[in-house]
Each structure stands twice: as structure tokens, then as C-alpha cells.
Enzyme design. Structure first.
Site, PDB file in Angstrom:
ATOM      1  N   GLY A   7      14.488 -62.457  64.835  1.00 49.13           N
ATOM      2  CA  GLY A   7      14.424 -61.913  66.182  1.00 49.13           C
ATOM      3  C   GLY A   7      14.295 -63.027  67.205  1.00 49.13           C
ATOM      4  O   GLY A   7      13.534 -63.981  67.010  1.00 49.13           O
ATOM      5  N   VAL A  11       8.981 -62.227  71.825  1.00 50.58           N
ATOM      6  CA  VAL A  11       7.999 -62.903  70.969  1.00 50.58           C
ATOM      7  C   VAL A  11       8.668 -63.951  70.084  1.00 50.58           C
ATOM      8  O   VAL A  11       8.316 -65.128  70.108  1.00 50.58           O
ATOM      9  CB  VAL A  11       7.218 -61.891  70.107  1.00 50.58           C
ATOM     10  CG1 VAL A  11       6.291 -62.621  69.135  1.00 50.58           C
ATOM     11  CG2 VAL A  11       6.413 -60.948  70.991  1.00 50.58           C
ATOM     12  N   LYS A 184      -7.450 -56.214  67.198  1.00 49.71           N
ATOM     13  CA  LYS A 184      -6.333 -56.068  68.131  1.00 49.71           C
ATOM     14  C   LYS A 184      -5.689 -54.687  67.982  1.00 49.71           C
ATOM     15  O   LYS A 184      -5.293 -54.066  68.970  1.00 49.71           O
ATOM     16  CB  LYS A 184      -5.288 -57.157  67.909  1.00 49.71           C
ATOM     17  CG  LYS A 184      -4.198 -57.072  68.994  1.00 49.71           C
ATOM     18  CD  LYS A 184      -3.025 -57.987  68.779  1.00 49.71           C
ATOM     19  CE  LYS A 184      -2.006 -57.772  69.900  1.00 49.71           C
ATOM     20  NZ  LYS A 184      -0.742 -58.468  69.683  1.00 49.71           N
TER      21      LYS A 184
END
EC number: 1.1.1.-
Length: 303
Positions: A7, A11, A184
Site C-alpha cells: 500500500g 500510512v 489504541k
């Protein structure tokens, strides 16, 4: 050390770009459309931490090659295909670092590879692609955290620490990565849940007594599920999560709310659906969490 970054979006493109900027051997595994875009414009990062622009090394599924480190930065709903795509590029000593939200993806990765090959990982960054495919980093934070599940500073962790040393990002080697991941997860699931449920940024929600109560109730329900699963989610963690939420910008929107506003697929199944499955298996009532997930399911069915 050869890196494969799966990807090249907000990010993956960011951390892969920072690794490349330092001189590391980095290749991006991307789909055809993104590959064509990158070949034309290069990988471009706009950031107050320093802009980046270069022509990246690209590879496509079905090609051959072996990589020492595989960074997975795709959306969770694409993980099944990602796993199949990366299998040919992984050798016996390869290490996989996922920078996804939630926990379900670890179960998928452990099933597809050996648990020893998968490190725990998470990141804190706001970055996204514009319509030209350029990456805009819009937050002060650009923190990437990873570590061994047992917290040890192994030989491969030291090698990774050296590779990431000097990269223009905050890179932390964690000695308690599983705790970090769940912490998180709690915050992201609550923040995304409350903003998508009310279709508003955090500020207007938390400005009302009812909104604050709903947010606190959702955090409490998630913590109850986590505790029953053996995760150390004590009342102090609930308070910290709500306190963090109240400290954020009045206009802060979760990435999931932005996905909904843009008509994109959300990670609702991955984040909230996973918790609902556990709540049902444990016979736990979680009415706010169920309402959040119902809202996301209706959105996905109608978009």
C-alpha cells in the site's frame, strides 16, 4: 534489509517514503491504478516534518522477489487479498509488521503465517491522499510503534531499530506492544463509533451532557468486553481514553466518519463487529456498541 510496503496510501506511502528518504531498500506493492499514478507523478509527501518526492520502486502481485520486512498498511477489509498477494514475497526469516487498527487482523495473519513472523504494530498519524495521489500529512504526530509480543529486544528488533534510525518519523520499539494495541483499539473504536453514530465531529458531541454520557458508556462497554477477554482494561484506562477524547480538537472527525462522508467502505466489521462477536459469545450486553454497529451496517448496505 529489503522492505516491501503493501500500500502506498496515507500510512504506507508515508512510512515507506520516509524509509526510502533515508536510503533504505524499499519496494511498494500496489494495484495497477496506483502504480500508473506513481509512475507518472512519483511518490509525493507534503508534511511540516519535511516534504518528499521521488520515483519509488514498484512491484505487482504475481511478480517474484523476496523481502526481509513486509509492512502492511492496507485497509483491514482488504487483508484477505493482501495475504495472498504477499505470500510469494515472504521467506522463512521474513518479518511482518502490520500498521492497522484493531486486533482481528492479527488472528488472520497468525493463521496465514507463523506467529513468530508477525510483530505487533500500530501508528498514530493523520495522512491521506488527495485527488492527484499525493500524500498530505496533517497532524503533528507521525509515530510508528512495533515490538515483539514478549517484549524482548531480539536480534531482528535491533536490526529494525538500525534501519529506522534517522528516519523522519517517531519510531518506538515497544516492550509491551499488546497492551499498546488494545489501548489504541479502545480509543479508536470509541472515537469512530461516537462520531459515526451522531455524524458529527467530537466537539459538538462532547459539548452536550447526553453526548458525553453516550461516549463514556461506549468506552465502558468496550472495556467490559476487553476485560472479559483477559485484556487489562481497568477503570483508569477508561478515564484516560475519555480524557484523551475531550482533549482533541473541537472539529476532530474520525477517519471512519470521513470515509462515510466520502461514500467509502468503512472498517466497521473489523473494529466494532469484532467486539460485538466477542460480546455475544460472552453474553455481555452492549447496547450502545450494538447501535454503533447497526448504524455502520445500514450505511454499508445503502452506499
Amino acid at each position: 534489509m529489503k522492505f516491501l510496503v503493501v500500500g502506498a496510501g496515507g500510512v504506507g506511502g508515508y512510512i515507506g517514503g520516509r524509509l526510502s528518504e533515508k536510503g533504505n531498500d524499499v519496494t511498494f506493492l500496489v494495484r495497477q491504478k496506483r502504480a500508473e499514478q506513481l509512475k507518472k507523478t512519483g511518490l509525493v509527501i507534503h508534511s511540516e516534518k519535511g516534504n518528499v518526492s521521488f520515483q519509488p520502486e514498484l512491484i505487482s502481485a504475481g511478480e517474484t522477489g523476496q523481502f526481509d520486512v513486509v509492512i502492511i498498511a492496507s485497509k483491514a477489509y482488504s487483508l484477505g487479498q493482501v495475504i495472498e498477494d504477499v505470500k510469494p514475497f515472504i521467506h522463512q526469516e521474513s518479518v511482518i509488521i502490520p500498521f492497522l487498527n484493531g486486533y482481528r487482523h492479527y488472528e488472520q495473519l497468525f493463521a496465514a503465517f507463523s506467529k513468530e513472523q508477525v510483530l505487533g504494530g500500530l501508528c498514530f498519524i493523520e495522512s491521506a491522499l488527495d485527488n492527484k495521489g499525493e500524500i498530505h500529512h496533517t497532524s503533528a504526530s507521525h509515530r510508528f510503534v512495533f515490538g515483539e509480543w514478549n517484549g524482548e529486544r531480539t536480534e531482528r528488533i535491533r536490526a529494525l531499530e538500525e534501519a529506522f534510525s534517522g528516519v523522519k518519523a517517531e519510531v518506538i520499539i515497544s516492550g509491551h506492544i499488546e497492551k499498546d494495541i488494545w489501548k489504541k483499539y479502545l480509543f479508536i473504536a470509541a472515537q469512530a463509533g461516537i462520531t459515526t453514530l451522531f455524524q458529527r465531529p467530537l466537539g459538538p458531541i462532547l459539548a452536550t451532557e447526553a453526548g458525553r454520557h453516550t461516549a463514556q458508556t461506549l468506552i465502558g462497554e468496550i472495556c467490559t468486553v476487553l476485560r472479559k477477554e483477559g485484556v487489562p482494561a481497568d477503570p483508569a484506562l477508561e478515564e484516560e481514553s475519555f480524557r484523551t477524547m475531550t482533549s482533541m480538537s473541537y472539529h476532530m472527525k474520525s477517519s471512519m466518519l470521513r470515509d462515510m462522508e466520502n461514500g467509502q467502505t468503512t472498517e466497521g466489521d473489523h473494529l466494532h463487529g469484532f467486539l460485538i462477536e466477542k460480546a455475544k459469545r460472552l453474553s455481555l450486553a452492549a447496547p450502545v456498541l450494538e447501535t454503533v454497529y447497526a448504524n455502520l451496517q445500514m450505511y454499508e448496505a445503502e452506499k
